[in-house]
Design a protein around this motif. Structure first.
Motif, PDB file in Angstrom:
ATOM      1  N   MET A   1     -13.130  -1.154   3.282  1.00 47.78           N
ATOM      2  CA  MET A   1     -11.869  -1.707   2.764  1.00 47.78           C
ATOM      3  C   MET A   1     -11.411  -0.885   1.560  1.00 47.78           C
ATOM      4  SD  MET A   1     -10.690  -4.601   4.196  1.00 47.78           S
ATOM      5  CE  MET A   1      -9.990  -5.667   2.952  1.00 47.78           C
ATOM      6  N   TYR A 105      -4.065   2.399   3.269  1.00 46.92           N
ATOM      7  CA  TYR A 105      -4.895   1.460   2.506  1.00 46.92           C
ATOM      8  C   TYR A 105      -4.883   0.104   3.207  1.00 46.92           C
ATOM      9  CZ  TYR A 105      -4.896   4.887  -1.245  1.00 46.92           C
ATOM     10  OH  TYR A 105      -5.071   6.032  -1.968  1.00 46.92           O
ATOM     11  N   ASP A 106      -5.961  -0.655   3.007  1.00 51.05           N
ATOM     12  CA  ASP A 106      -6.033  -1.986   3.594  1.00 51.05           C
ATOM     13  C   ASP A 106      -5.288  -3.013   2.760  1.00 51.05           C
ATOM     14  OD1 ASP A 106      -7.856  -1.316   5.767  1.00 51.05           O
ATOM     15  OD2 ASP A 106      -9.287  -0.922   4.166  1.00 51.05           O
ATOM     16  N   SER A 107      -5.263  -2.778   1.461  1.00 53.63           N
ATOM     17  CA  SER A 107      -4.665  -3.785   0.579  1.00 53.63           C
ATOM     18  C   SER A 107      -4.200  -3.125  -0.711  1.00 53.63           C
ATOM     19  CB  SER A 107      -5.691  -4.877   0.246  1.00 53.63           C
ATOM     20  OG  SER A 107      -6.769  -4.322  -0.487  1.00 53.63           O
TER      21      SER A 107
END
Ligand code: SF4
Length: 185
Positions: A1, A105-107
């Motif tokens: 992540m 990006y994941d977050s």
């Protein structure tokens, strides 16, 4: 992540970096703050964020070339936003969400959520809206319990700690206005 962490300055980045790196979170820092006045202050805050990034060995991405003039001259905040801070949060959260989405990006999150002086709930709401807009997760973290710890850590490693929020209006309103202007000389 992998998380993209928008950062407004070095001192506000310290506690979030301490917390997230301590958890082993994979992240990059992201600089986009065209609200900051003047160029000298923009340079100074970016340089000190670089020191914080170096301290934690975190990559710092810069996606802003001090477009403050263009930012305020647009005066769109007068038409589209209720307050200048609404616009300021909106354009910065838009930039970090867009960059996170376009670069895998994941977050994303923001160090603005560490400050008890910012409009915390409003920032979180805007960030969540941007997450939906760009189809990327906003990882809400209330960093405020670590604000003082972060400021102490910033002092310990010698970071510059500013005495106004960032825009020209906040500078003019600061009780330290004259001292701040002298620091630009
Ligand atoms: S006071 Fe702070 S949040 Fe509000 S517009 Fe100025 S720099 Fe942005």
């Amino acid at each position: 992540m992998a998380m993209l962490l928008h950062a407004c300055c070095g001192p506000c980045a310290m506690y979030p970096l301490e917390l997230l790196t301590g958890k082993g979170e994979s992240l990059d820092l992201f600089w986009y703050n065209p609200n900051i006045h003047p160029q000298f202050e923009w340079d100074r805050r970016l340089a000190n964020l670089g020191l914080a990034a170096d301290h934690y060995k975190i990559r710092l991405i810069k996606d802003d070339d001090h477009c403050e003039q263009e930012y305020w001259e647009s005066k769109t905040y007068l038409k589209e936003y209720e307050t200048r801070c609404d616009m300021c949060y909106d354009i910065r959260m838009d930039a970090v969400a867009r960059y996170a989405s376009e670069n895998g990006y994941d977050s994303f999150c923001t160090t603005l959520l560490v400050s008890p002086y910012q409009q915390h709930e409003k920032i979180a709401k805007i960030a969540q809206d941007k997450a939906s807009k760009y189809n990327v997760d906003f990882e809400y973290i209330d960093f405020r319990p670590g604000f003082r710890q972060g400021q102490d850590m910033a002092r310990q490693i010698g970071l510059y700690r500013q005495k106004f929020c960032g825009c020209i209006f906040s500078l003019e309103e600061s009780k330290f206005r004259d001292k701040i202007y002298r620091s630009f000389e």
